[in-house]
Design a protein around this motif. Structure first.
Motif, PDB file in Angstrom:
ATOM      1  N   PRO A  65      36.119  51.996  47.313  1.00  0.00           N
ATOM      2  CA  PRO A  65      35.698  50.590  47.320  1.00  0.00           C
ATOM      3  C   PRO A  65      34.269  50.430  47.810  1.00  0.00           C
ATOM      4  O   PRO A  65      33.827  51.116  48.726  1.00  0.00           O
ATOM      5  CB  PRO A  65      36.690  49.929  48.284  1.00  0.00           C
ATOM      6  CG  PRO A  65      37.132  51.033  49.171  1.00  0.00           C
ATOM      7  CD  PRO A  65      37.168  52.264  48.317  1.00  0.00           C
ATOM      8  N   PRO A  67      30.883  47.211  47.934  1.00  0.00           N
ATOM      9  CA  PRO A  67      30.517  45.813  47.664  1.00  0.00           C
ATOM     10  C   PRO A  67      29.601  45.687  46.453  1.00  0.00           C
ATOM     11  O   PRO A  67      29.031  46.668  45.979  1.00  0.00           O
ATOM     12  CB  PRO A  67      29.790  45.405  48.945  1.00  0.00           C
ATOM     13  CG  PRO A  67      29.176  46.676  49.434  1.00  0.00           C
ATOM     14  CD  PRO A  67      30.155  47.765  49.086  1.00  0.00           C
ATOM     15  N   LEU A  86      42.842  40.805  39.412  1.00  0.00           N
ATOM     16  CA  LEU A  86      42.303  41.270  40.690  1.00  0.00           C
ATOM     17  C   LEU A  86      42.457  40.137  41.687  1.00  0.00           C
ATOM     18  O   LEU A  86      41.870  39.055  41.499  1.00  0.00           O
ATOM     19  CB  LEU A  86      40.838  41.667  40.555  1.00  0.00           C
ATOM     20  CG  LEU A  86      40.180  42.128  41.860  1.00  0.00           C
ATOM     21  CD1 LEU A  86      40.828  43.413  42.374  1.00  0.00           C
ATOM     22  CD2 LEU A  86      38.678  42.306  41.676  1.00  0.00           C
ATOM     23  N   ASP A  88      43.290  38.574  45.924  1.00  0.00           N
ATOM     24  CA  ASP A  88      43.398  38.706  47.370  1.00  0.00           C
ATOM     25  C   ASP A  88      44.897  38.783  47.652  1.00  0.00           C
ATOM     26  O   ASP A  88      45.626  37.820  47.380  1.00  0.00           O
ATOM     27  CB  ASP A  88      42.780  37.484  48.056  1.00  0.00           C
ATOM     28  CG  ASP A  88      42.872  37.552  49.575  1.00  0.00           C
ATOM     29  OD1 ASP A  88      43.909  38.021  50.094  1.00  0.00           O
ATOM     30  OD2 ASP A  88      41.941  37.095  50.239  1.00  0.00           O
ATOM     31  N   TYR A  95      40.195  36.872  41.448  1.00  0.00           N
ATOM     32  CA  TYR A  95      38.759  37.073  41.267  1.00  0.00           C
ATOM     33  C   TYR A  95      38.395  37.401  39.822  1.00  0.00           C
ATOM     34  O   TYR A  95      37.254  37.209  39.408  1.00  0.00           O
ATOM     35  CB  TYR A  95      38.277  38.201  42.174  1.00  0.00           C
ATOM     36  CG  TYR A  95      38.326  37.846  43.635  1.00  0.00           C
ATOM     37  CD1 TYR A  95      37.248  37.239  44.260  1.00  0.00           C
ATOM     38  CD2 TYR A  95      39.484  38.088  44.377  1.00  0.00           C
ATOM     39  CE1 TYR A  95      37.301  36.895  45.598  1.00  0.00           C
ATOM     40  CE2 TYR A  95      39.547  37.745  45.717  1.00  0.00           C
ATOM     41  CZ  TYR A  95      38.458  37.145  46.327  1.00  0.00           C
ATOM     42  OH  TYR A  95      38.532  36.784  47.652  1.00  0.00           O
ATOM     43  N   ARG A 112      32.433  40.708  41.225  1.00  0.00           N
ATOM     44  CA  ARG A 112      31.569  40.901  42.378  1.00  0.00           C
ATOM     45  C   ARG A 112      32.432  40.951  43.628  1.00  0.00           C
ATOM     46  O   ARG A 112      33.153  40.003  43.927  1.00  0.00           O
ATOM     47  CB  ARG A 112      30.546  39.769  42.498  1.00  0.00           C
ATOM     48  CG  ARG A 112      29.515  40.030  43.617  1.00  0.00           C
ATOM     49  CD  ARG A 112      28.386  39.005  43.624  1.00  0.00           C
ATOM     50  NE  ARG A 112      28.820  37.713  44.120  1.00  0.00           N
ATOM     51  CZ  ARG A 112      28.854  36.602  43.404  1.00  0.00           C
ATOM     52  NH1 ARG A 112      28.497  36.640  42.128  1.00  0.00           N
ATOM     53  NH2 ARG A 112      29.236  35.457  43.931  1.00  0.00           N
ATOM     54  N   LEU A 113      32.370  42.042  44.363  1.00  0.00           N
ATOM     55  CA  LEU A 113      33.209  42.249  45.537  1.00  0.00           C
ATOM     56  C   LEU A 113      32.390  42.123  46.816  1.00  0.00           C
ATOM     57  O   LEU A 113      31.223  42.499  46.866  1.00  0.00           O
ATOM     58  CB  LEU A 113      33.857  43.634  45.490  1.00  0.00           C
ATOM     59  CG  LEU A 113      34.686  43.961  44.252  1.00  0.00           C
ATOM     60  CD1 LEU A 113      35.272  45.360  44.382  1.00  0.00           C
ATOM     61  CD2 LEU A 113      35.787  42.922  44.049  1.00  0.00           C
ATOM     62  N   TYR A 118      41.611  43.390  48.620  1.00  0.00           N
ATOM     63  CA  TYR A 118      41.822  43.212  47.185  1.00  0.00           C
ATOM     64  C   TYR A 118      43.006  44.065  46.739  1.00  0.00           C
ATOM     65  O   TYR A 118      43.324  45.089  47.341  1.00  0.00           O
ATOM     66  CB  TYR A 118      40.597  43.637  46.383  1.00  0.00           C
ATOM     67  CG  TYR A 118      39.322  42.920  46.746  1.00  0.00           C
ATOM     68  CD1 TYR A 118      38.939  41.774  46.073  1.00  0.00           C
ATOM     69  CD2 TYR A 118      38.502  43.400  47.768  1.00  0.00           C
ATOM     70  CE1 TYR A 118      37.761  41.118  46.401  1.00  0.00           C
ATOM     71  CE2 TYR A 118      37.327  42.749  48.106  1.00  0.00           C
ATOM     72  CZ  TYR A 118      36.961  41.607  47.420  1.00  0.00           C
ATOM     73  OH  TYR A 118      35.804  40.945  47.760  1.00  0.00           O
ATOM     74  N   VAL A 137      37.130  46.113  51.368  1.00  0.00           N
ATOM     75  CA  VAL A 137      35.669  46.252  51.331  1.00  0.00           C
ATOM     76  C   VAL A 137      35.141  45.717  52.655  1.00  0.00           C
ATOM     77  O   VAL A 137      35.545  44.631  53.093  1.00  0.00           O
ATOM     78  CB  VAL A 137      35.069  45.477  50.140  1.00  0.00           C
ATOM     79  CG1 VAL A 137      33.556  45.542  50.157  1.00  0.00           C
ATOM     80  CG2 VAL A 137      35.619  46.027  48.824  1.00  0.00           C
ATOM     81  N   ARG A 142      31.694  37.996  48.624  1.00  0.00           N
ATOM     82  CA  ARG A 142      32.654  38.016  47.522  1.00  0.00           C
ATOM     83  C   ARG A 142      32.274  37.024  46.425  1.00  0.00           C
ATOM     84  O   ARG A 142      31.627  36.007  46.683  1.00  0.00           O
ATOM     85  CB  ARG A 142      34.053  37.682  48.036  1.00  0.00           C
ATOM     86  CG  ARG A 142      34.654  38.769  48.877  1.00  0.00           C
ATOM     87  CD  ARG A 142      36.089  38.477  49.234  1.00  0.00           C
ATOM     88  NE  ARG A 142      36.204  37.470  50.284  1.00  0.00           N
ATOM     89  CZ  ARG A 142      37.351  37.115  50.840  1.00  0.00           C
ATOM     90  NH1 ARG A 142      38.483  37.670  50.442  1.00  0.00           N
ATOM     91  NH2 ARG A 142      37.381  36.210  51.795  1.00  0.00           N
TER      92      ARG A 142
END
Length: 399
Positions: A65, A67, A86, A88, A95, A112-113, A118, A137, A142
């Motif tokens: 993982p 960002p 994807l 939470d 996401y 975009r993380l 996740y 992450v 986020r």
């Protein structure tokens, strides 16, 4: 409101980005989704991670993982199609998603993380959903996310909207009856005055996206595609009566079209009471009403003499607002740009109201260049914003 064909939903980024940004991202996702990738990092773009999609190994392969923007290459190793979200794992906010990944195929999902937890959730076509392992992450910002809407969530607003439409159809029957009465007694000046309120009342009901089925063609269809155009026997409804009233036809030739309009509206009203609206279409309706308005009313393509296209656009705005009113409880916690959307709706209303002068509306062809450009820009931006509403309110499986 003309009918619009259903769109195809494949890859989406969830959230509340500005409309232009959303549009660019969606186009990029669609392009990426046509190719398959191996797990790799490229200097020219975001890193790629090959992730497995299957009931037994959902999310396997994501063990590094990081960002920032990155691409998940979702490889379906099962024997049936699957959707992938994807999420939470705590809030179930989504996401990004990829739908209908076929067996043995790979689809790309760009997200975009940032700091947080996740998990990938795999939803096979004919099996229960499976949540993959949680991945964390430790830094970064986020991307946007929203909790998925289900069909169950949409049932109460759909019922409320259907009841509102039923009341609107009652009023449409009454107003078309007054139009027919004026034609029957030969008072064409009164008939011209009665035509617009009846037509606008129908337009407010938002007959986009096949809400009224074949009945809408009989009630509000145009001469497009008819062999004899405006003289074709299949040209019926509001626009047939409009054409006759503003092209010098005698009252006796309009009695049958006016009677046919009343019959069609009355039949729709009676049938509507027995129908059940598909809740899944409610979010689409919020978008399609004004999309059709831009396509048909702002171009004057549906003007058969009354010059009332901008009045129709104003009625369509009312219809859109009615849909949004029913969806507001769902959007309030999912769509951060809802206040901005509502302000733009108010601005569009003021703009269109400015084109009414007493009992007459400015025709689109009579608009100044500045007014034309402003009208196109305001309603076009609303259509883009309402596309996000349609996406957020499209129901998903959650189990």
């Amino acid at each position: 409101m003309r009918l619009a064909g259903p769109g195809v939903r494949s890859l989406r980024l969830w959230g509340v980005c500005a409309p232009a940004v959303v549009l660019v991202i969606v186009v990029a996702l669609l392009v990426l989704g046509r190719t398959s990738h191996s797990s790799r990092n490229t200097a020219a773009g975001p890193p790629h991670t090959l992730v497995e999609v299957s009931p037994g190994r959902c999310g396997r392969g994501w063990d590094d993982p990081r960002p920032g923007v990155q691409v998940f290459d979702l490889r379906n190793t099962s024997d049936q199609a699957a959707d992938v979200y994807l999420e939470d794992p705590g809030s179930r906010a989504v996401y990004g998603e990829a739908e209908g990944i076929g067996p043995g195929t790979t689809r790309a999902l760009t997200v975009r993380l940032g700091k947080g937890a996740y998990a990938l959730r795999c939803v096979p076509e004919d099996a229960d959903a499976v949540m993959g392992p949680t991945v964390r992450v430790d830094r970064g910002v986020r991307g946007p996310a929203a909790v998925a809407v289900t069909v169950h969530d949409l049932i109460p607003p759909a019922i409320a909207y259907q009841k509102w439409v039923a009341g609107g159809l009652d009023e449409t029957v009454r107003l078309t009856g007054a139009l027919r009465a004026a034609v029957d007694r030969g008072d064409l000046a009164a008939a011209r005055r009665a035509w617009l309120p009846a037509h606008l009342q129908y337009e407010r009901l938002g007959a986009a996206y096949d809400a009224f089925g074949a009945a809408d063609r009989r009630i509000n269809g145009t001469d497009a595609g008819l062999p004899r155009g405006v003289h074709d026997p299949s040209f019926t409804g509001f626009h047939r009566v409009e054409y006759g009233l503003w092209h010098g036809e005698a009252a006796r030739t309009l009695r049958a079209p006016a009677a046919g309009l009343v019959k069609a509206v009355t039949t729709l009203r009676d049938d509507w009471a027995q129908n059940r609206m598909d809740p899944a279409q409610l979010g689409l309706r919020a978008h399609e009403i004004l999309e059709n308005t831009v396509q048909f009313e702002l171009t004057g393509r549906t003007d058969y003499g009354s010059g009332s296209s901008l009045a129709t656009a104003r009625a369509n705005l009312d219809g859109t607002r009615e849909v949004l009113t029913r969806l507001r409880p769902l959007l309030a916690t999912r769509y951060a740009q809802l206040p901005g959307l509502e302000r733009e709706m108010n601005g569009a209303q003021s703009l269109l109201d400015g084109f009414r002068h007493g009992g007459r509306w400015t025709r689109p062809a009579e608009l100044s260049r500045a007014d034309r450009e402003k009208t196109d820009a305001v309603l076009g931006d609303l259509v883009e914003r309402l596309a996000s509403v349609a996406t957020l309110c499209d129901p998903r499986r959650t189990s």
